[in-house]
Design a protein around this motif. Structure first.
Motif, PDB file in Angstrom:
ATOM      1  N   ASN A   1       0.818  -1.218   0.000  1.00 53.04           N
ATOM      2  CA  ASN A   1       0.000   0.000   0.000  1.00 53.04           C
ATOM      3  C   ASN A   1       0.849   1.265   0.000  1.00 53.04           C
ATOM      4  OD1 ASN A   1      -2.686   0.918  -0.114  1.00 53.04           O
ATOM      5  ND2 ASN A   1      -2.651   1.467   2.037  1.00 53.04           N
ATOM      6  N   SER A   2       2.110   1.129   0.409  1.00 52.10           N
ATOM      7  CA  SER A   2       2.986   2.303   0.473  1.00 52.10           C
ATOM      8  C   SER A   2       3.833   2.464  -0.792  1.00 52.10           C
ATOM      9  CB  SER A   2       3.919   2.200   1.684  1.00 52.10           C
ATOM     10  OG  SER A   2       4.846   1.136   1.530  1.00 52.10           O
ATOM     11  N   LEU A   3       3.666   1.587  -1.763  1.00 45.15           N
ATOM     12  CA  LEU A   3       4.470   1.660  -2.980  1.00 45.15           C
ATOM     13  C   LEU A   3       4.187   2.948  -3.751  1.00 45.15           C
ATOM     14  CD1 LEU A   3       4.190  -1.998  -4.372  1.00 45.15           C
ATOM     15  CD2 LEU A   3       6.020  -1.013  -2.969  1.00 45.15           C
ATOM     16  N   SER A   4       5.229   3.490  -4.329  1.00 42.59           N
ATOM     17  CA  SER A   4       5.100   4.704  -5.138  1.00 42.59           C
ATOM     18  C   SER A   4       4.649   4.343  -6.550  1.00 42.59           C
ATOM     19  CB  SER A   4       6.449   5.419  -5.212  1.00 42.59           C
ATOM     20  OG  SER A   4       7.388   4.627  -5.935  1.00 42.59           O
ATOM     21  N   GLU A   5       4.362   5.368  -7.340  1.00 45.95           N
ATOM     22  CA  GLU A   5       3.975   5.125  -8.730  1.00 45.95           C
ATOM     23  C   GLU A   5       5.101   4.401  -9.470  1.00 45.95           C
ATOM     24  OE1 GLU A   5       2.701   7.603 -12.779  1.00 45.95           O
ATOM     25  OE2 GLU A   5       3.065   8.669 -10.898  1.00 45.95           O
ATOM     26  N   THR A   6       6.345   4.803  -9.204  1.00 42.96           N
ATOM     27  CA  THR A   6       7.494   4.160  -9.836  1.00 42.96           C
ATOM     28  C   THR A   6       7.573   2.691  -9.440  1.00 42.96           C
ATOM     29  OG1 THR A   6       8.731   6.245  -9.829  1.00 42.96           O
ATOM     30  CG2 THR A   6      10.010   4.212 -10.085  1.00 42.96           C
ATOM     31  N   ASP A   7       7.326   2.416  -8.162  1.00 36.77           N
ATOM     32  CA  ASP A   7       7.336   1.029  -7.676  1.00 36.77           C
ATOM     33  C   ASP A   7       6.270   0.202  -8.383  1.00 36.77           C
ATOM     34  OD1 ASP A   7       9.363   1.508  -5.816  1.00 36.77           O
ATOM     35  OD2 ASP A   7       7.926   2.111  -4.264  1.00 36.77           O
TER      36      ASP A   7
ATOM     37  N   HIS B   1       7.331  -0.615 -11.839  1.00 36.48           N
ATOM     38  CA  HIS B   1       8.367  -1.644 -11.774  1.00 36.48           C
ATOM     39  C   HIS B   1       7.748  -3.017 -11.517  1.00 36.48           C
ATOM     40  CE1 HIS B   1      12.131  -3.621 -11.082  1.00 36.48           C
ATOM     41  NE2 HIS B   1      11.895  -3.835  -9.807  1.00 36.48           N
ATOM     42  N   LEU B   2       6.751  -3.058 -10.641  1.00 40.62           N
ATOM     43  CA  LEU B   2       6.080  -4.313 -10.307  1.00 40.62           C
ATOM     44  C   LEU B   2       5.395  -4.899 -11.546  1.00 40.62           C
ATOM     45  CD1 LEU B   2       5.401  -6.246  -7.987  1.00 40.62           C
ATOM     46  CD2 LEU B   2       3.340  -4.901  -7.575  1.00 40.62           C
ATOM     47  N   GLU B   3       4.753  -4.049 -12.319  1.00 37.15           N
ATOM     48  CA  GLU B   3       4.092  -4.513 -13.543  1.00 37.15           C
ATOM     49  C   GLU B   3       5.115  -5.037 -14.546  1.00 37.15           C
ATOM     50  OE1 GLU B   3       0.910  -2.962 -16.954  1.00 37.15           O
ATOM     51  OE2 GLU B   3       1.558  -1.625 -15.342  1.00 37.15           O
ATOM     52  N   GLU B   4       6.248  -4.339 -14.642  1.00 39.33           N
ATOM     53  CA  GLU B   4       7.308  -4.785 -15.551  1.00 39.33           C
ATOM     54  C   GLU B   4       7.856  -6.142 -15.121  1.00 39.33           C
ATOM     55  OE1 GLU B   4      10.041  -1.569 -15.313  1.00 39.33           O
ATOM     56  OE2 GLU B   4       9.043  -0.366 -16.858  1.00 39.33           O
TER      57      GLU B   4
ATOM     58  N   ILE C   1       8.464 -11.952 -15.876  1.00 37.46           N
ATOM     59  CA  ILE C   1       8.366 -13.307 -15.323  1.00 37.46           C
ATOM     60  C   ILE C   1       7.563 -14.202 -16.259  1.00 37.46           C
ATOM     61  CG2 ILE C   1       7.293 -14.673 -13.472  1.00 37.46           C
ATOM     62  CD1 ILE C   1       8.117 -12.371 -11.564  1.00 37.46           C
ATOM     63  N   LEU C   2       6.433 -13.723 -16.709  1.00 39.08           N
ATOM     64  CA  LEU C   2       5.591 -14.532 -17.592  1.00 39.08           C
ATOM     65  C   LEU C   2       6.270 -14.783 -18.937  1.00 39.08           C
ATOM     66  CD1 LEU C   2       2.085 -12.945 -16.849  1.00 39.08           C
ATOM     67  CD2 LEU C   2       2.943 -15.161 -16.076  1.00 39.08           C
ATOM     68  N   THR C   3       6.971 -13.791 -19.449  1.00 36.95           N
ATOM     69  CA  THR C   3       7.676 -13.954 -20.727  1.00 36.95           C
ATOM     70  C   THR C   3       8.808 -14.970 -20.613  1.00 36.95           C
ATOM     71  OG1 THR C   3       7.170 -11.675 -21.382  1.00 36.95           O
ATOM     72  CG2 THR C   3       8.987 -12.762 -22.525  1.00 36.95           C
ATOM     73  N   LYS C   4       9.627 -14.831 -19.556  1.00 38.27           N
ATOM     74  CA  LYS C   4      10.731 -15.773 -19.351  1.00 38.27           C
ATOM     75  C   LYS C   4      10.211 -17.175 -19.088  1.00 38.27           C
ATOM     76  CE  LYS C   4      14.175 -12.760 -19.440  1.00 38.27           C
ATOM     77  NZ  LYS C   4      15.219 -12.783 -20.483  1.00 38.27           N
ATOM     78  N   LEU C   5       9.155 -17.275 -18.291  1.00 42.08           N
ATOM     79  CA  LEU C   5       8.589 -18.583 -17.956  1.00 42.08           C
ATOM     80  C   LEU C   5       8.042 -19.276 -19.196  1.00 42.08           C
ATOM     81  CD1 LEU C   5       7.704 -20.740 -15.949  1.00 42.08           C
ATOM     82  CD2 LEU C   5       5.682 -19.341 -15.431  1.00 42.08           C
TER      83      LEU C   5
ATOM     84  N   VAL D   1       9.367  -6.929  -3.555  1.00 40.43           N
ATOM     85  CA  VAL D   1       8.541  -5.721  -3.672  1.00 40.43           C
ATOM     86  C   VAL D   1       7.401  -5.804  -2.662  1.00 40.43           C
ATOM     87  CG1 VAL D   1       7.009  -4.387  -5.175  1.00 40.43           C
ATOM     88  CG2 VAL D   1       9.121  -5.367  -6.101  1.00 40.43           C
ATOM     89  N   HIS D   2       6.904  -7.028  -2.442  1.00 38.84           N
ATOM     90  CA  HIS D   2       5.799  -7.244  -1.511  1.00 38.84           C
ATOM     91  C   HIS D   2       6.278  -7.523  -0.091  1.00 38.84           C
ATOM     92  CE1 HIS D   2       3.973  -8.154  -5.449  1.00 38.84           C
ATOM     93  NE2 HIS D   2       2.832  -7.792  -4.911  1.00 38.84           N
TER      94      HIS D   2
END
Length: 254
Positions: free
Chosen positions: A156-162, A165-168, A173-177, A204-205
């Motif tokens: 809940n405290s993650l910034s917009e940048t975070d 980054h999380l979405e990236e 992960i899905l692409t590599k997997l 991140v979590h």
């Protein structure tokens, strides 16, 4: 009152095909007219269908619903109370999203100004609520209330940048997997890279204190023991066995 299958389907807003499926699965067995063998439903079946529809609201598996409906009235009551909690949580989530959208519209008209934190607060709250609804019971039993509450606070405290980054990380992960599904050569650099990305995603979590190789492996075990996780990774990569491959890679490196 007695209903035909067509009448009950119309009353409940579902298809006759769904009612036949429930009948076949033993969830809602229709009565049969002795003269023409047509299906019909009495008050008991109507009440049973209402329970089924409440329990299906958050994609509870049908085999689990069947077990609940075959159990005592007290168990059924508790299951419906649990659904009530989920409905209230969903109500709050939608209310927060509506407030956030109204503030956004007001900002666009120049009536107010939102901080960057406020712009994304409702979306982070939604992600937390969705996770609680889908996996809350299991992960709290496995990791404890304090660990999950701390993780939610960090998220809940993650910034917009975070968040970006999380979405990236999720996409990587899905692409590599996807490229590794089915491999047993875990010494591949791509396999190690996938593990590192997944660990980074967890951090991140989770706090550094929360992370451990054992906790990482325990989470990976849920990817194949819980069909919801399995479905997420298979749909995300478009390949069967994706969750199994990810678990095996995490087990190898953690």
């Amino acid at each position: 009152m007695t209903y035909s299958i067509t009448e009950l389907a119309k009353l409940a807003g579902i298809s006759t095909r769904t009612l036949r499926f429930y009948d076949k699965k033993g969830l809602l067995e229709a009565r049969r007219d002795p003269e023409n063998n047509y299906r019909y439903y009495d008050e008991a079946e109507v009440n049973q269908l209402q329970k089924i529809m409440f329990l299906r609201l958050f994609d509870l598996p049908l085999n689990q619903i069947k077990k609940i409906l075959e159990d005592s009235g007290a168990i059924q009551y508790q299951a419906l109370c649990d659904q009530r909690k989920k409905i209230i949580a969903e109500q709050h989530r939608l209310s927060d999203l509506l407030v956030n959208l109204d503030e956004t519209l007001a900002t666009m008209k120049g009536a107010s100004v939102m901080s960057d934190t406020e712009k994304f607060a409702a979306f982070k709250a939604k992600a937390i609520d969705d996770n609680e609804i889908q996996y809350g019971k299991e992960i709290r039993n496995k990791y404890g209330e304090t660990t999950i509450d701390d993780s939610n606070r960090k998220f809940n405290s993650l910034s917009e940048t975070d968040m970006i980054h999380l979405e990236e990380l999720t996409n990587q992960i899905l692409t590599k997997l996807k490229a590794l599904v089915g491999t047993h050569d875990f010494k591949l650099p791509a396999a190690k890279r996938l593990f590192d990305l997944h660990k980074e995603f967890l951090l991140v979590h989770w706090s550094k204190e929360q992370y451990s190789p054992e906790a990482h492996r325990n989470l990976a075990a849920m990817y194949i023991s819980d069909k919801r996780f399995t479905k997420y990774y298979e749909e995300g990569t478009g390949k069967k066995g994706a969750a199994k491959t990810l678990k095996e890679i995490i087990d190898y490196y953690a």
